[in-house]
Write an enzyme that holds these catalytic residues in place. Structure first.
Site, mmCIF file in Angstrom:
data_model
loop_
_atom_site.group_PDB
_atom_site.id
_atom_site.type_symbol
_atom_site.label_atom_id
_atom_site.label_comp_id
_atom_site.label_asym_id
_atom_site.label_seq_id
_atom_site.Cartn_x
_atom_site.Cartn_y
_atom_site.Cartn_z
ATOM 1 N N LYS A 35 0.861 -1.205 -0.160
ATOM 2 C CA LYS A 35 -0.031 0.082 0.159
ATOM 3 C C LYS A 35 0.778 1.118 0.132
ATOM 4 O O LYS A 35 2.059 1.209 0.412
ATOM 5 C CB LYS A 35 -0.836 -0.028 1.111
ATOM 6 C CG LYS A 35 -0.053 0.061 2.584
ATOM 7 C CD LYS A 35 -1.023 -0.406 3.755
ATOM 8 C CE LYS A 35 -0.283 0.041 4.769
ATOM 9 N NZ LYS A 35 -1.169 -0.770 6.123
ATOM 10 N N ARG A 132 -10.850 0.674 14.952
ATOM 11 C CA ARG A 132 -10.772 1.582 13.944
ATOM 12 C C ARG A 132 -11.596 0.641 12.542
ATOM 13 O O ARG A 132 -12.807 1.088 12.486
ATOM 14 C CB ARG A 132 -9.302 1.207 13.400
ATOM 15 C CG ARG A 132 -8.812 2.469 12.101
ATOM 16 C CD ARG A 132 -7.351 2.694 12.117
ATOM 17 N NE ARG A 132 -6.939 1.306 11.330
ATOM 18 C CZ ARG A 132 -5.566 1.026 10.838
ATOM 19 N NH1 ARG A 132 -4.742 2.274 10.970
ATOM 20 N NH2 ARG A 132 -5.428 -0.150 10.342
ATOM 21 N N TYR A 257 16.376 30.079 8.342
ATOM 22 C CA TYR A 257 15.250 30.496 8.755
ATOM 23 C C TYR A 257 15.175 30.842 10.257
ATOM 24 O O TYR A 257 15.313 29.918 11.027
ATOM 25 C CB TYR A 257 14.171 29.793 8.443
ATOM 26 C CG TYR A 257 13.800 29.826 6.733
ATOM 27 C CD1 TYR A 257 13.216 31.195 5.990
ATOM 28 C CD2 TYR A 257 13.780 28.716 5.867
ATOM 29 C CE1 TYR A 257 13.239 31.270 4.871
ATOM 30 C CE2 TYR A 257 13.481 28.746 4.631
ATOM 31 C CZ TYR A 257 13.289 30.124 4.137
ATOM 32 O OH TYR A 257 12.826 30.374 2.799
ATOM 33 N N MET A 305 12.816 24.125 2.448
ATOM 34 C CA MET A 305 12.035 23.735 1.448
ATOM 35 C C MET A 305 13.093 22.782 0.431
ATOM 36 O O MET A 305 12.641 21.543 -0.112
ATOM 37 C CB MET A 305 11.072 24.380 0.371
ATOM 38 C CG MET A 305 10.189 23.637 -0.322
ATOM 39 S SD MET A 305 9.022 24.565 -1.481
ATOM 40 C CE MET A 305 8.029 25.145 -0.154
HETATM 41 C C1 LIG Z 1 -0.315 -1.474 6.924
HETATM 42 C C2 LIG Z 1 -1.145 -2.865 7.346
HETATM 43 C C3 LIG Z 1 -0.329 -3.799 7.491
HETATM 44 C C4 LIG Z 1 1.147 -3.893 7.542
HETATM 45 O O1 LIG Z 1 1.767 -3.414 8.678
HETATM 46 P P1 LIG Z 1 3.113 -3.493 8.758
HETATM 47 O O2 LIG Z 1 3.494 -2.812 10.236
HETATM 48 O O3 LIG Z 1 3.756 -2.447 7.622
HETATM 49 O O4 LIG Z 1 3.925 -4.843 8.477
HETATM 50 C C5 LIG Z 1 -0.865 -5.009 7.732
HETATM 51 N N1 LIG Z 1 -2.299 -5.107 8.038
HETATM 52 C C6 LIG Z 1 -3.124 -4.054 7.969
HETATM 53 C C7 LIG Z 1 -4.375 -4.084 8.007
HETATM 54 C C8 LIG Z 1 -2.478 -3.007 7.307
HETATM 55 O O5 LIG Z 1 -3.217 -1.793 7.271
#
Ligand SMILES: *Cc1c(COP(=O)(O)O)cnc(C)c1O
Length: 362
Positions: A35, A132, A257, A305
């Site tokens: 992802k 969640r 800055y 930046m």
């Molecule tokens: C992102 C995610 C993972 C992976 O988590 P890591 O800590 O990167 O291994 C696994 N399961 C779900 C549901 C996630 O959203």
């Protein structure tokens, strides 16, 4: 303007890491979590490097599943946030994506899934305590039964849960989540998938039938005070740039800055071509290290930046044009993240389009 900030993605490290995860997780299968553009490493690039070795890919959104299919990948792809609307269902069937089902509102769409398009594979998400996504434990058996009887759904319904603090190896919450998950799913058929990366490292009881690992694939750890390398993984990203100026600055002069850093003596200040416009964290405090050649030198003043300023007193031979390493195998991104008050995932995910991506086989 040509940019000098380069993210080098180490394909050999990705392969090594997946191999190591597979050995640690066996006999469980591995979903390679890609992802967020593979945690900033590039979705297609990472999937190509791991093709054939990963048992499945996991993505957050359906669009990433489409990208993987368009790139020719044929293994299972799990969409961790599931369908967002009714029209996602036929698209997921067409693309043969597995759907995570986490909310009541998704059930009517699934009930309408066409049996003739090929059964949709689903994973039922159990809320074991993170609060969640997912169904409350006392609803799980009922929803599992409903899903497995829907005509367009594959009757083998998987069972998922997600840990909220599995990197706390001494904590009690993960054990409590495992117990709640096991109780809620007792007697139900279908594969189980509980562990993320920290679960694989710290909770061998939670292997289940599949693990879902993101961070470790990229050599990243979220265990406090530990790097991925401490567990035998190799960082998959090196971020580097160049020194574009070295200036002699007098004692008492203030740098950058808001003049937050004052020169304690007459000294050389280096300027490197990277900033928060590339994804280097603005929150990185003065003192955050970089490597100029093999010399470790601290950032001074604010990250801006396009640029950072460096105290070159420890690198007297530094020259304009020298390579500056921001993170990589020689300088763990976990340490930089700690200096910036965040985690390594946040930094690698934050690379912007200005960064030039290259690959190597290391
Ligand atoms: C992102 C995610 C993972 C992976 O988590 P890591 O800590 O990167 O291994 C696994 N399961 C779900 C549901 C996630 O959203």
């Amino acid at each position: 303007m040509s940019r000098t900030t380069v993210a080098t993605i180490h394909l050999g490290a990705l392969r090594h890491n997946l191999d190591r995860i597979k050995r640690m997780a066996a006999p469980a299968k591995v979903m390679a979590v890609v992802k967020a553009d593979a945690y900033g490493h590039g979705l297609e690039r990472v999937a190509r490097a791991l093709d054939g070795a990963a048992d499945a890919f996991a993505v957050a959104a359906q669009g990433d599943g489409l990208r993987l299919r368009a790139a020719g990948h044929r293994q299972r792809i799990v969409v961790l946030s599931g369908p967002d609307r009714a029209s996602d269902i036929p698209e997921m069937q067409r693309l043969q994506l597995d759907a995570a089902i986490h909310h009541e509102s998704q059930l009517p769409w699934l009930a309408e899934a066409s049996p003739t398009r090929g059964p949709l594979r689903v994973w039922l998400k159990v809320d074991s305590g993170m609060h969640r996504l997912g169904f409350a434990p006392d609803r799980v058996a009922e929803i599992h039964g409903q899903l497995s009887r829907m005509p367009g759904i594959d009757p083998e319904v998987g069972l998922l849960t997600h840990f909220s603090e599995s990197e706390e190896f001494d904590g009690s919450e993960t054990a409590a989540q495992i117990a709640r998950f096991n109780e809620a799913t007792e007697g139900l058929s279908g594969p189980r998938a509980l562990s993320n990366s920290a679960g694989v490292l710290g909770w061998p009881d939670a292997k289940g039938d599949w693990v879902r690992t993101g961070g470790l694939l990229y050599g990243l750890s979220v265990v406090s005070g530990k790097t991925g390398a401490d567990f035998g993984f190799r960082p998959a990203m090196t971020l580097s740039t160049r020194l574009i100026a070295i200036n002699r600055v007098a004692r008492g002069e203030r740098i950058g800055y808001n003049g937050t850093w004052t020169c304690p003596e007459d000294m050389c200040v280096g300027v490197a071509a990277v900033g928060y416009g590339d994804g280097y964290p603005r929150s990185a405090a003065a003192g955050t290290p970089v490597l100029v050649g093999d010399r470790r030198v601290p950032i001074i003043g604010r990250v801006s930046m396009d640029l950072v300023t460096l105290d070159l007193r420890n690198a007297p031979d530094a020259q304009v044009g020298d390579r500056v390493l921001l993170w990589g195998p020689e300088l763990p991104v976990e340490h930089i993240a700690a200096q910036a008050g965040t985690i390594s995932y946040d930094l690698t995910c934050g690379m912007t389009r200005r960064v030039l991506f290259v690959e190597d086989e290391s």
